[in-house]
Design a protein around this motif. Sequence first.
Motif, PDB file in Angstrom:
ATOM      1  N   MET A 226       0.776  -1.157  -0.310  1.00 27.76           N
ATOM      2  CA  MET A 226       0.267  -0.048  -0.226  1.00 27.76           C
ATOM      3  C   MET A 226       0.863   1.333   0.855  1.00 27.76           C
ATOM      4  O   MET A 226       1.404   1.244   0.404  1.00 27.76           O
ATOM      5  CB  MET A 226      -0.892  -0.206   1.333  1.00 27.76           C
ATOM      6  N   ILE A 227       0.599   1.753  -0.880  1.00 29.05           N
ATOM      7  CA  ILE A 227       0.986   3.189  -1.412  1.00 29.05           C
ATOM      8  C   ILE A 227       0.502   4.659   0.304  1.00 29.05           C
ATOM      9  O   ILE A 227      -0.664   4.791  -0.511  1.00 29.05           O
ATOM     10  CB  ILE A 227       1.508   3.744  -2.289  1.00 29.05           C
ATOM     11  N   GLN A 228       1.051   5.301   0.020  1.00 25.31           N
ATOM     12  CA  GLN A 228       0.214   6.831   1.268  1.00 25.31           C
ATOM     13  C   GLN A 228       1.403   7.713   0.805  1.00 25.31           C
ATOM     14  O   GLN A 228       1.859   7.897   1.005  1.00 25.31           O
ATOM     15  CB  GLN A 228      -0.199   6.272   2.618  1.00 25.31           C
ATOM     16  N   THR A 229       0.812   9.067   0.352  1.00 27.02           N
ATOM     17  CA  THR A 229       1.646  10.109   0.633  1.00 27.02           C
ATOM     18  C   THR A 229       0.215  11.092   1.284  1.00 27.02           C
ATOM     19  O   THR A 229      -0.920  11.016   0.947  1.00 27.02           O
ATOM     20  CB  THR A 229       2.154  10.171  -0.666  1.00 27.02           C
ATOM     21  N   VAL A 230       1.175  12.344   1.765  1.00 28.80           N
ATOM     22  CA  VAL A 230       0.199  13.823   2.094  1.00 28.80           C
ATOM     23  C   VAL A 230       0.558  14.735   1.342  1.00 28.80           C
ATOM     24  O   VAL A 230       2.457  14.700   1.214  1.00 28.80           O
ATOM     25  CB  VAL A 230       0.619  13.506   3.699  1.00 28.80           C
ATOM     26  N   ALA A 231      -0.341  15.614   0.747  1.00 26.05           N
ATOM     27  CA  ALA A 231       0.120  16.335   0.340  1.00 26.05           C
ATOM     28  C   ALA A 231      -1.050  17.736   0.790  1.00 26.05           C
ATOM     29  O   ALA A 231      -1.934  17.764   0.941  1.00 26.05           O
ATOM     30  CB  ALA A 231       0.559  15.935  -1.402  1.00 26.05           C
ATOM     31  N   THR A 232      -0.299  18.740  -0.208  1.00 26.24           N
ATOM     32  CA  THR A 232      -1.123  20.221   0.154  1.00 26.24           C
ATOM     33  C   THR A 232      -0.915  20.593  -1.047  1.00 26.24           C
ATOM     34  O   THR A 232      -0.442  20.571  -1.950  1.00 26.24           O
ATOM     35  CB  THR A 232       0.544  20.479   1.346  1.00 26.24           C
ATOM     36  N   GLY A 233      -1.619  21.960  -0.952  1.00 22.79           N
ATOM     37  CA  GLY A 233      -1.883  22.914  -2.428  1.00 22.79           C
ATOM     38  C   GLY A 233      -2.437  23.910  -1.452  1.00 22.79           C
ATOM     39  O   GLY A 233      -3.202  24.106  -0.559  1.00 22.79           O
ATOM     40  N   THR A 234      -2.821  25.129  -2.764  1.00 20.27           N
ATOM     41  CA  THR A 234      -4.140  26.086  -1.643  1.00 20.27           C
ATOM     42  C   THR A 234      -4.946  25.583  -2.200  1.00 20.27           C
ATOM     43  O   THR A 234      -5.895  26.605  -0.812  1.00 20.27           O
ATOM     44  CB  THR A 234      -3.530  27.403  -3.060  1.00 20.27           C
ATOM     45  N   THR A 235      -5.441  24.481  -2.957  1.00 20.23           N
ATOM     46  CA  THR A 235      -7.261  24.599  -2.771  1.00 20.23           C
ATOM     47  C   THR A 235      -6.364  22.989  -2.546  1.00 20.23           C
ATOM     48  O   THR A 235      -6.086  22.132  -2.926  1.00 20.23           O
ATOM     49  CB  THR A 235      -8.018  24.273  -4.307  1.00 20.23           C
ATOM     50  N   VAL A 236      -7.685  22.580  -2.261  1.00 16.39           N
ATOM     51  CA  VAL A 236      -7.991  20.650  -2.148  1.00 16.39           C
ATOM     52  C   VAL A 236      -7.419  20.089  -3.639  1.00 16.39           C
ATOM     53  O   VAL A 236      -6.698  19.335  -3.147  1.00 16.39           O
ATOM     54  CB  VAL A 236      -9.435  19.972  -1.681  1.00 16.39           C
ATOM     55  N   ASP A 237      -8.366  20.186  -4.500  1.00 16.10           N
ATOM     56  CA  ASP A 237      -7.811  19.749  -6.079  1.00 16.10           C
ATOM     57  C   ASP A 237      -6.203  20.169  -6.080  1.00 16.10           C
ATOM     58  O   ASP A 237      -5.599  19.144  -6.576  1.00 16.10           O
ATOM     59  CB  ASP A 237      -8.257  20.950  -6.559  1.00 16.10           C
ATOM     60  N   GLU A 238      -5.597  20.778  -5.783  1.00 14.56           N
ATOM     61  CA  GLU A 238      -4.030  21.271  -6.535  1.00 14.56           C
ATOM     62  C   GLU A 238      -3.398  20.191  -5.471  1.00 14.56           C
ATOM     63  O   GLU A 238      -2.700  19.630  -5.738  1.00 14.56           O
ATOM     64  CB  GLU A 238      -4.424  22.557  -5.981  1.00 14.56           C
ATOM     65  N   ALA A 239      -4.180  20.393  -3.735  1.00 12.06           N
ATOM     66  CA  ALA A 239      -3.551  19.015  -3.358  1.00 12.06           C
ATOM     67  C   ALA A 239      -3.610  17.747  -3.854  1.00 12.06           C
ATOM     68  O   ALA A 239      -2.513  16.679  -3.310  1.00 12.06           O
ATOM     69  CB  ALA A 239      -3.781  19.424  -1.630  1.00 12.06           C
ATOM     70  N   VAL A 240      -4.197  17.198  -4.409  1.00  7.28           N
ATOM     71  CA  VAL A 240      -4.835  16.263  -4.966  1.00  7.28           C
ATOM     72  C   VAL A 240      -3.741  15.833  -5.992  1.00  7.28           C
ATOM     73  O   VAL A 240      -2.976  14.804  -6.127  1.00  7.28           O
ATOM     74  CB  VAL A 240      -6.690  15.884  -5.403  1.00  7.28           C
ATOM     75  N   SER A 241      -4.040  16.575  -6.576  1.00  8.91           N
ATOM     76  CA  SER A 241      -3.057  16.583  -8.185  1.00  8.91           C
ATOM     77  C   SER A 241      -1.004  16.530  -7.863  1.00  8.91           C
ATOM     78  O   SER A 241      -1.078  15.745  -8.705  1.00  8.91           O
ATOM     79  CB  SER A 241      -3.106  17.618  -8.521  1.00  8.91           C
ATOM     80  N   ASN A 242      -1.929  17.337  -6.650  1.00  6.13           N
ATOM     81  CA  ASN A 242       0.463  17.088  -6.475  1.00  6.13           C
ATOM     82  C   ASN A 242       0.651  16.027  -5.724  1.00  6.13           C
ATOM     83  O   ASN A 242       2.022  15.358  -5.664  1.00  6.13           O
ATOM     84  CB  ASN A 242       0.534  18.223  -4.596  1.00  6.13           C
ATOM     85  N   ALA A 243      -0.297  15.023  -5.091  1.00 10.87           N
ATOM     86  CA  ALA A 243      -0.409  14.158  -4.441  1.00 10.87           C
ATOM     87  C   ALA A 243      -0.096  12.700  -5.479  1.00 10.87           C
ATOM     88  O   ALA A 243       0.913  12.446  -5.442  1.00 10.87           O
ATOM     89  CB  ALA A 243      -1.282  13.681  -3.315  1.00 10.87           C
ATOM     90  N   LEU A 244      -0.809  12.829  -6.694  1.00 11.90           N
ATOM     91  CA  LEU A 244      -0.631  12.041  -7.647  1.00 11.90           C
ATOM     92  C   LEU A 244       0.304  12.568  -8.484  1.00 11.90           C
ATOM     93  O   LEU A 244       0.777  10.980  -8.546  1.00 11.90           O
ATOM     94  CB  LEU A 244      -2.006  12.639  -8.457  1.00 11.90           C
ATOM     95  N   ALA A 245       1.045  13.722  -8.643  1.00 14.79           N
ATOM     96  CA  ALA A 245       2.514  13.766  -9.112  1.00 14.79           C
ATOM     97  C   ALA A 245       3.012  13.337  -8.180  1.00 14.79           C
ATOM     98  O   ALA A 245       4.329  12.528  -8.482  1.00 14.79           O
ATOM     99  CB  ALA A 245       2.457  15.256  -8.906  1.00 14.79           C
ATOM    100  N   LYS A 246       2.951  13.276  -6.978  1.00 11.31           N
ATOM    101  CA  LYS A 246       4.230  12.479  -6.126  1.00 11.31           C
ATOM    102  C   LYS A 246       4.159  11.159  -6.735  1.00 11.31           C
ATOM    103  O   LYS A 246       5.215  10.292  -6.554  1.00 11.31           O
ATOM    104  CB  LYS A 246       4.203  12.159  -5.076  1.00 11.31           C
ATOM    105  N   LEU A 247       3.106  10.227  -6.044  1.00 13.68           N
ATOM    106  CA  LEU A 247       2.997   9.168  -5.827  1.00 13.68           C
ATOM    107  C   LEU A 247       3.551   8.379  -8.147  1.00 13.68           C
ATOM    108  O   LEU A 247       3.507   7.440  -8.061  1.00 13.68           O
ATOM    109  CB  LEU A 247       1.704   8.413  -6.278  1.00 13.68           C
ATOM    110  N   GLY A 248       2.750   9.731  -9.026  1.00 11.82           N
ATOM    111  CA  GLY A 248       3.293   8.991 -10.315  1.00 11.82           C
ATOM    112  C   GLY A 248       1.958   8.307 -10.399  1.00 11.82           C
ATOM    113  O   GLY A 248       1.909   7.157 -11.174  1.00 11.82           O
ATOM    114  N   LEU A 249       0.775   8.605 -10.456  1.00 12.20           N
ATOM    115  CA  LEU A 249      -0.310   7.361 -10.106  1.00 12.20           C
ATOM    116  C   LEU A 249      -1.645   8.566 -10.533  1.00 12.20           C
ATOM    117  O   LEU A 249      -1.478   9.500 -10.889  1.00 12.20           O
ATOM    118  CB  LEU A 249      -1.037   7.238  -8.499  1.00 12.20           C
ATOM    119  N   THR A 250      -3.100   7.618 -11.722  1.00 10.26           N
ATOM    120  CA  THR A 250      -3.982   8.523 -11.600  1.00 10.26           C
ATOM    121  C   THR A 250      -5.136   8.601 -10.817  1.00 10.26           C
ATOM    122  O   THR A 250      -5.189   7.710  -9.671  1.00 10.26           O
ATOM    123  CB  THR A 250      -4.356   8.504 -12.503  1.00 10.26           C
ATOM    124  N   ARG A 251      -6.085   9.367 -10.445  1.00  4.96           N
ATOM    125  CA  ARG A 251      -7.338   9.750  -9.888  1.00  4.96           C
ATOM    126  C   ARG A 251      -8.060   8.746  -9.278  1.00  4.96           C
ATOM    127  O   ARG A 251      -8.231   8.035  -8.717  1.00  4.96           O
ATOM    128  CB  ARG A 251      -7.835  10.917 -10.135  1.00  4.96           C
TER     129      ARG A 251
END
Lengths: 76, 299
Positions: free
Chosen positions: B1-26
Motif C-alpha cells: 500500500m502506498i500512501q502520501t500526504v500532500a498540500t496545495g492551495t486548494t483541495v484539488d491542487e493538493a490532490v494533483s500534487n499527491a498524484l504527481a508524487k506517486l505517479g498515479l492517476t485519480r
Amino acid sequence: MKKLIETIVKPLVDHPDELRIGVEERQGRLVCSLSVHPEDMGKVIGKQGRVATAIRTVVNSAESAGRKRVRVDIMD
Amino acid sequence: MIQTVATGTTVDEAVSNALAKLGLTRDQVKIEIIDEGKKGFLGFGAREASVRVTAEVVSTEPEAASVAAKVEPAEEAPGEPMAKPLEPITSEGPASAGTVQPEDPAEPDPVPFDKNEDEEKGPAVPVVPVEPLEPVRPEESGEEQERDLDEAIGMTAGYLKSVVREMGAEDAEVFHALDGKNLEFRLESEKAALLIGKRGQTLNALQQLVQVVANNYAKQFLVVSVDVGDYRAKRAETLKMLAERKADQAVRTGARVALEPMPSSERKIIHHALSERFDVDTHSEGKEPHRHLVIEPHK
C-alpha cells in the motif's frame, strides 16, 4: 511616485503594456489612479485586497518620508 | 500500500500534487481530505489544503516504489534542516490558539504519523525528526528545476531591490537564502526604519508583494519572508518578553489580558512562547486586521 508604482505593479500583471498610472494633486493629497488590463484586476487587488493594501502601504511609506498622504485608486 | 500526504492551495491542487508524487492517476487511489485549508490574510493565517492519498496496488513505477519504501510521506522539500532560527516568523501556519505548535525537539514523538499530518498545514513547522526523508521528486529534472528556481529567485531579488530603491533606500542591498520552500530575503540599508515602517507594516507589505512576485516567477510554491537587518529576530524577542509580562499580569490579576491587534505571524510567536506555560491559555479574537490575542489564566 509614478515610477515607484510602476516598479511595484509591472511584475504583478500579465499585460504590463496596458498598465496606466495617473497622478494628480487634489486638496493637498496625491491621488494615483491605477488602471490595468481587466484580466489583471484580480492580481493587483489580491485575495481580500491583500495586494492592493500592500501596494498602498509601500507607496505611503515612501511618500510620508516626503510629505503627504497618497491615495491609490484602482480603476475599472 | 502506498500512501502520501500532500498540500496545495486548494483541495484539488493538493490532490494533483499527491498524484504527481506517486505517479498515479485519480482512479487508482483513495483520497482522504485532511484539511480543506483556508485563505488567511496577508499571506498569514492561510492554511494549505492537505490530503492523504492511498493506493492499494503496488505500482511498478520507480517513484512510487521509492514512496512505498518510506513509511513516512516525504515533504516537497526533502531533507531540509529541522530547526531554522527564523522558523516561527516565516510561517503562514494557523494562528489560532496553539492547536498546532512546533513540537519540542527534545522529545521526539513516538507515533509521528498523526503529528505529521498536522504539520503539513504549516509549511515552516519542522518535519518530525524520525528519519531523514528522501526526495520523491524524480531526479532527472532536478537540475533543470534548480536552474529555473535560481533564475526566479534572481528576478525576485531584482524586483525587491528596485522597489526599495525607488522607495528612497538607494543604498539597499538584497541577500537571499533558500531553505526548502522557504525563501528568505534580507535587506541591508541605512534607511532601515523607512523599510520597516510602524511595527513592521511596510516590511510586511513588501513581503506580501515579494511573495506574489516570487510565485509568479517560480514554478514551485515558495514561502517568502523579507527581513531588514535582524529586525524580525529582534521583534520576536520583544514579543516573547511582552508575552511573559502579560501572562504574569493575567495570573496576578486573575483576569484576561487582551493584546493589541497584530499580524498572525506575530500572534503565532506569542502563542508559541506561552504554550510552554501551564498557568495561562491563549487564543485570538476578532477579525483581521483587528484580530488580537487574549491571554487568560488557566482554570
